[in-house]
Scaffold this motif. Structure first.
Motif, PDB file in Angstrom:
ATOM      1  N   SER A 153       7.431   7.566   6.852  1.00 45.65           N
ATOM      2  CA  SER A 153       8.392   7.086   7.836  1.00 45.65           C
ATOM      3  C   SER A 153       8.581   8.090   8.964  1.00 45.65           C
ATOM      4  N   ALA A 154       7.785   9.150   8.951  1.00 45.31           N
ATOM      5  CA  ALA A 154       7.896  10.121  10.035  1.00 45.31           C
ATOM      6  C   ALA A 154       7.409   9.501  11.326  1.00 45.31           C
ATOM      7  N   THR A 155       7.517  10.281  12.361  1.00 47.22           N
ATOM      8  CA  THR A 155       7.186   9.781  13.676  1.00 47.22           C
ATOM      9  C   THR A 155       5.676   9.611  13.787  1.00 47.22           C
ATOM     10  N   THR A 156       5.206   8.411  13.531  1.00 49.05           N
ATOM     11  CA  THR A 156       3.774   8.219  13.585  1.00 49.05           C
ATOM     12  C   THR A 156       3.344   7.367  14.766  1.00 49.05           C
ATOM     13  N   ALA A 191       5.364  10.184  18.870  1.00 47.78           N
ATOM     14  CA  ALA A 191       4.485  11.329  18.668  1.00 47.78           C
ATOM     15  C   ALA A 191       4.474  12.185  19.925  1.00 47.78           C
ATOM     16  N   PRO A 218       0.832  -1.205   0.000  1.00 47.90           N
ATOM     17  CA  PRO A 218       0.000   0.000   0.000  1.00 47.90           C
ATOM     18  C   PRO A 218       0.870   1.260   0.000  1.00 47.90           C
ATOM     19  N   ASP A 219       0.464   2.181  -0.810  1.00 46.78           N
ATOM     20  CA  ASP A 219       1.256   3.398  -0.947  1.00 46.78           C
ATOM     21  C   ASP A 219       1.173   4.234   0.328  1.00 46.78           C
ATOM     22  N   ALA A 220       2.284   4.781   0.672  1.00 45.30           N
ATOM     23  CA  ALA A 220       2.316   5.588   1.897  1.00 45.30           C
ATOM     24  C   ALA A 220       2.452   7.059   1.545  1.00 45.30           C
ATOM     25  N   SER A 221       2.069   7.888   2.481  1.00 51.36           N
ATOM     26  CA  SER A 221       2.176   9.333   2.261  1.00 51.36           C
ATOM     27  C   SER A 221       3.648   9.726   2.253  1.00 51.36           C
ATOM     28  N   PRO A 222       3.971  10.933   1.741  1.00 48.59           N
ATOM     29  CA  PRO A 222       5.370  11.327   1.631  1.00 48.59           C
ATOM     30  C   PRO A 222       6.141  11.229   2.930  1.00 48.59           C
ATOM     31  N   ASP A 223       5.446  11.453   4.019  1.00 44.67           N
ATOM     32  CA  ASP A 223       6.177  11.397   5.279  1.00 44.67           C
ATOM     33  C   ASP A 223       5.759  10.169   6.090  1.00 44.67           C
TER      34      ASP A 223
END
Lengths: 736, 382
Positions: B14-17, B22, B7-12
């Motif tokens: 790998s950000a702190t999710t 968080a 599944p395609d991920a948003s540009p960020d």
């Protein structure tokens, strides 16, 4: 095939235990190297099982984005890993000449005598920051003599003699005099030459160069690369060259190793890797850089989604799978890919090369990797944006007239001003609404100062900055007081270079982004519309609105640059000055930001002044380019014209110095190399400022008369060269 | 073979999710400093001791078994008494054996011997002399002491020349010693930040003038100034007021070091990109100074202050020891040490040196604390 590969791998591993099995053509064989850092947060596997063979007399390039373990690999080889890092496993087999014994550097004590004899003696090294790598307390000569005498048993006089020879060899003019110079008296390029002289002082068999040209100007970089290549030819040494710049790789490499998150992603000859990259990461890297001089101009770069994760949270399976567009569910995210050999000498660690995973149309995947989504993105319609405003009766959005910025030089006990540096000298430039103007030049040419003077971050000495938001009236921003400037501060915004230094770490995104709304417009703190605007802006730049209450430290470089863009655009400005806005970013992230800036330009009708030292980026994004040299604009033309037929020798030299990411074009370009040193800006040379470095300098006029920036040809293009019409200068795009 | 795309991920993506990071992302600089600080073991020990000392400052009357002026003529130079848990009969209970005084008929030397036959029971929350808790609530409950208010005095750390309890006086001394420096430090702090800030922020000629003034103040020798002041202040002022006045005057001289530091930080912060960015956002000059630049150096300043307090404590101690600072009947560590000036006293009653130990512990604790704060506040230190 996989089984066979496994056999081969175990075979080599087995052989090397006898430590004689290294081919004599391989000068250094790094085998399954693992360098881990034991930190409080857990083990960080910075280098995790890297295999590299450096062929004798060749150049091996180690390429990858920052955080991929390139430098740690080089440091591990030399035993320069600091606490809490440790070489956990693996061998670094070193064979100085064909006849010497193979030794394992990794097993040596990092502080022991054995490795110290090799380090600096048999293996030379050059680091990124030349000025930081030299001690400011000693003359360069003393440091060179020390390096020689550490490894050779010769007298001080002999060493001195040899040091001067070395300085001469690396192309330092007047080596006798420079021998007594301190590092801070030399330019960055000169210092890097000294570093190379030190590295090569003991005729090493291998030179390890860790981003040696990254901190240098493109013109200096070209000459340093030439120097390394020349010395390599002369001495037959091998080179391990670490870089993130694929252009440099294409220019100098014989073999390439692409690293990703502490592992090798792909390895092979430079032509193979560039022509038929096997790993999706290599393909993505190659397609995310703007290549100079391409005829078909793409409006968008293809990007790699996300960014390099920190080695501490490396994904399971293939480290690249979460950014890969071709990842296979259930395979890539669980199983680490094995080594696959492709053709002669090329290998890649990717599941797509497993026979059972190979998609039927693998050929097309390898050739064409443009993301379908990217293709569908709206093309930038420059004409539509600029046409209706390109009316001769209307004023340009910004017209800079005879703008000068002088910095005083103070001297003596009472700090009397003795002279001035003309950082910007009578510059005139028009920017029409909706266009993107690129501003290029070497460091110290005054491009940043010009940008700051236009945004009134500093006060210009003289001249006008005529700003016309509606096209009918003009305001001179140069003379306005701070209070009068306020309404224009929201019209002219700046995106800064350094994504880390430009955000106050003690404020959260809401405070940072809403600051101009509050300070300029006096919006209330509790005003909920401010929060809505910030949320909307965050969404626009590709960040989640929930991030509003987070602090900058939680974001990566690319995300911070998105924050900077949001902060600049929250006031809906007319003109945005982007000062080296993408220079500090990795290539894949840089492509994302450039695309974002292009999208926002369409959406908000923005006009950009794009300041950069990177010509390929400027060519990609701008419609018009101005070239600056020593505080003056020496040439201005539309991007296409400038890059196909430059009319100033400086422009030609700048363009020929840019390495092009295509190994087949190596040597096909006309090579114009400029001497390193910029003339002193306090006492610029008489006549044309550029004549001291100009390869086309004529006998007359150049050293006596100052050329004015004048219009030439039919198009609205200007140049400041006496002989522009007589010279035929080469651009980059001409041979395509 | 399954070749479905992930599944395609948003540009960020790998950000702190995840939840934990968080939370970390939302935490400001203070939280980050605290996280780094907690890893500094010595600094944590320093923090605990410092907090303990200031608790003693606040609740000194309650913790001390006796008032600072209470004396017992029979217990002159009484040695420390050991606390016993089980008595001769095998009964449990905290107690000490009372001391009996004997005088050698030949040498006239006094010797104390514990009387094993008797015992003074000890307990918590016992009644003793009356005092005002926090200066308001009148009470006579002490943290510990002899359960019977009329029993013979108990000296866990011995007694001094007048038979006053050393432990109680040390506890009461903490109050003066740990607080009197704060006035001086905070005064020189305010002066240093304002003057240094103006100097660094405005620069140019203003900076030049201020720096020359700083140099003048730095050239004034402090010791003679102190001696002169001690002589000049009227005798009939209360000792604490006099000392306070001296520290105030000294802090008027002592702000210079901090002013220089602040100036240097401001000069470099002025060139920071985020300050320029704020300026382009329309921030005013005071806005830049107080909302952008000062917060960036606040953690550093707090660390500097923490390191300045031990200096003040040492100054108080040494001056009082020399008789120039505080004087009896005020109780401070320095005043207590004054009694240990004679070699004879040290030979016969070494427990009078114990206030010195308190000084060492307090200074060390504050230094560790300051060091830890400085390291934690430095974002480049890992």
């Amino acid at each position: 095939m996989t089984q066979q590969e496994m056999n081969v791998t175990t075979q080599t591993a087995h052989d090397s235990e006898g430590s004689v099995a290294v081919d004599s053509d391989i000068i250094m064989s790094i085998q399954d190297l693992k360098t881990w850092f034991h930190t409080d947060e857990g083990v960080v596997k910075a280098v995790d099982g890297v295999n590299i063979n450096i062929p004798r007399g060749k150049t091996m390039c180690l390429v990858g984005e920052s955080g991929c373990g390139k430098s740690i690999t080089a440091r591990s080889v030399l035993g320069l890993i600091d606490q809490p890092g440790k070489i956990e496993d693996g061998k670094v087999l070193w064979r100085e000449t064909r006849d010497t014994e193979v030794v394992d550097l990794a097993s040596m004590k990092p502080t022991g005598d054995a490795i110290r004899r090799i380090r600096g003696g048999q293996i030379g090294m050059v680091f990124q920051e030349p000025i930081a790598s030299l001690s400011p307390m000693y003359t360069v000569g003393a440091q060179l003599v020390q390096a020689i005498r550490l490894h050779q048993n010769i007298s001080a006089d002999e060493a001195r003699q040899r040091a001067i020879e070395q300085l001469d060899r690396v192309g330092i003019p007047q080596p006798q005099r420079r021998f007594h110079s301190y590092p801070f008296q030399l330019s960055g390029g000169m210092c890097q030459r000294v570093m190379i002289a030190i590295a090569l002082a003991n005729d090493p068999a291998l030179l390890i160069a860790d981003e040696p040209t990254t901190a240098l100007d493109v013109t200096t970089q070209a000459r340093i690369l030439d120097l390394i290549a020349g010395l390599q030819e002369e001495t037959g040494m091998s080179v391990l060259f670490i870089t993130h710049d694929l252009g440099v790789v294409a220019e100098i490499a014989d073999d390439v190793t692409v690293m990703y998150l502490g592992k090798v992603a792909e390895q092979g000859g430079v032509n193979d890797v560039f022509d038929s990259p096997q790993h999706p990461y290599t393909r993505a890297l190659l397609s995310s850089i703007p290549v100079m001089g391409q005829d078909t101009k793409v409006s968008r770069l293809s990007t790699i989604k996300g960014m390099v994760p920190t080695p501490a949270n490396r994904p399971t399976g293939c480290p690249f799978h979460d950014r890969c567009t071709e990842a296979i569910v259930g395979v890539c995210d669980t199983v680490e890919p094995a080594v696959h050999h492709v053709g002669a000498g090329q290998l890649s660690l990717c599941h797509l090369l497993d026979p059972e995973h190979q998609p039927p149309d693998s050929e097309t995947v390898a050739d064409d990797d443009v993301d379908p989504q990217e293709e569908l993105a709206p093309k930038v319609d420059i004409a539509a944006r600029t046409d209706n405003l390109d009316d001769p009766d209307r004023f340009p959005l910004l017209s800079v007239r005879d703008l000068s910025v002088d910095f005083p030089i103070k001297n003596g006990m009472f700090s009397r001003v003795t002279s001035h540096v003309h950082a910007v000298n009578k510059v005139s430039l028009d920017i029409r609404p909706g266009e993107t103007v690129g501003l290029v030049g070497e460091s110290g040419c005054g491009k940043t100062t010009l940008g700051r003077a236009i945004s009134r971050a500093l006060d210009p000495t003289s001249g006008q900055v005529l700003f016309s938001p509606d096209g009918s009236t003009q305001v001179d921003l140069a003379t306005l007081s701070n209070r009068e400037l306020k309404p224009y501060r929201e019209q002219v915004r700046v995106i800064f270079q350094d994504p880390f230094a430009s955000l106050n770490p003690r404020k959260n995104l809401l405070e940072l982004i809403s600051a101009p709304l509050k300070k300029i417009r006096g919006a209330d703190n509790k005003d909920s519309s401010v929060q809505e605007k910030v949320a909307e802006m965050l969404r626009r730049v590709g960040l989640q609105p929930e991030y509003m209450f987070r602090y900058p430290h939680a974001f990566s470089g690319g995300q911070r640059q998105r924050i900077n863009i949001a902060r600049a655009l929250i006031t809906r400005p007319k003109l945005v000055i982007a000062d080296e806005a993408v220079s500090a970013l990795d290539v894949s992230v840089r492509a994302q930001i450039l695309n974002l800036m292009a999208d926002l330009q369409d959406e908000y009708d923005l006009t950009y002044l794009f300041i950069s030292h990177d010509l390929s980026v400027v060519e990609h994004i701008s419609e018009r380019v101005a070239v600056m040299y020593l505080g003056e604009i020496v040439e201005e033309a539309s991007t296409h014209e400038l890059f196909t037929s430059p009319q100033h020798p400086y422009t030609e030299a700048l363009m020929s110095a840019v390495p092009i990411a295509d190994p087949h074009r190596r040597g096909s370009q006309i090579r114009v190399r400029l001497p390193d040193d910029l003339p002193d800006a306090v006492n610029p040379p008489p006549g044309c400022y550029f004549h001291t470095r100009c390869p086309h300098k004529a006998e007359t006029l150049c050293d006596t008369d100052r050329p004015e920036l004048h219009e030439i040809g039919d198009g609205p293009r200007r140049t400041a060269c006496h002989w522009a019409s007589e010279l035929s200068l080469a651009g980059v795009a001409s041979n395509q | 073979m399954a070749t479905t795309l992930l599944p395609d991920a948003s540009p960020d993506a790998s950000a702190t999710t995840d939840l934990k990071s968080a939370k970390a992302a939302r935490s400001g600089q203070l939280r980050l400093i605290w996280r780094r600080f907690r890893k500094h073991r010595l600094a944590m020990i320093g923090l605990v001791i410092t907090l303990f000392l200031y608790l003693v400052v606040i609740f000194g009357d309650f913790i001390a078994p006796y008032g600072s002026g209470e004396f017992d003529a029979d217990h002159t130079y009484a040695p420390p008494q050991a606390i016993k848990l089980v008595d001769a009969n095998g009964d449990w209970g905290l107690h000490v054996h009372p001391l009996t005084l004997e005088q050698d008929p030949d040498t006239l030397a006094l010797t104390f011997t514990p009387d094993e036959a008797q015992k003074v029971e000890l307990g918590f929350f016992v009644r003793g002399s009356e005092y005002k808790l926090l200066g308001m609530i009148s009470t006579d409950v002490h943290l510990f002491g002899a359960t019977d208010p009329d029993a013979r005095a108990v000296h866990l750390l011995g007694a001094d020349r007048n038979g006053r309890d050393v432990l109680s006086r040390m506890i009461m001394g903490t109050r003066i010693s740990m607080t009197i420096g704060l006035v001086g430090v905070s005064l020189s702090f305010v002066l240093g930040i304002i003057i240094g800030g103006i100097s660094g922020f405005i620069g140019g000629r203003t900076d030049m003038v201020i720096q020359r003034i700083v140099e003048f103040f730095m050239a004034i020798p402090t010791m003679p100034l102190w001696l002169g002041l001690a002589a000049a202040i009227p005798r009939d002022w209360s000792p604490t007021t006099r000392y306070m006045l001296i520290t105030v005057v000294l802090s008027f001289v002592g702000w210079t070091g901090l002013a220089r530091e602040v100036r240097g930080r401001f000069l470099s912060l002025r060139e920071e990109q985020f300050v320029m960015a704020a300026r382009l956002d329309g921030a005013s000059r005071p806005g830049l100074m107080f909302s952008e630049m000062l917060p960036s150096m606040m953690s550093h300043l707090i660390a500097t202050a923490t390191l300045a307090i031990p200096g003040m404590i040492l100054a108080e101690t040494s001056l009082s020891f020399l008789g120039l600072g505080l004087q009896a009947p005020t109780v401070s560590w320095g005043v207590l040490l004054q009694e240990a000036q004679q070699i004879r006293v040290i030979a016969t009653a070494p427990w009078l040196l114990l206030p010195g130990l308190a000084v060492v512990i307090a200074v060390l604790a504050l230094n560790f604390l300051g060091d830890g704060l400085r390291d934690a506040a430095d974002p480049y230190k890992r």
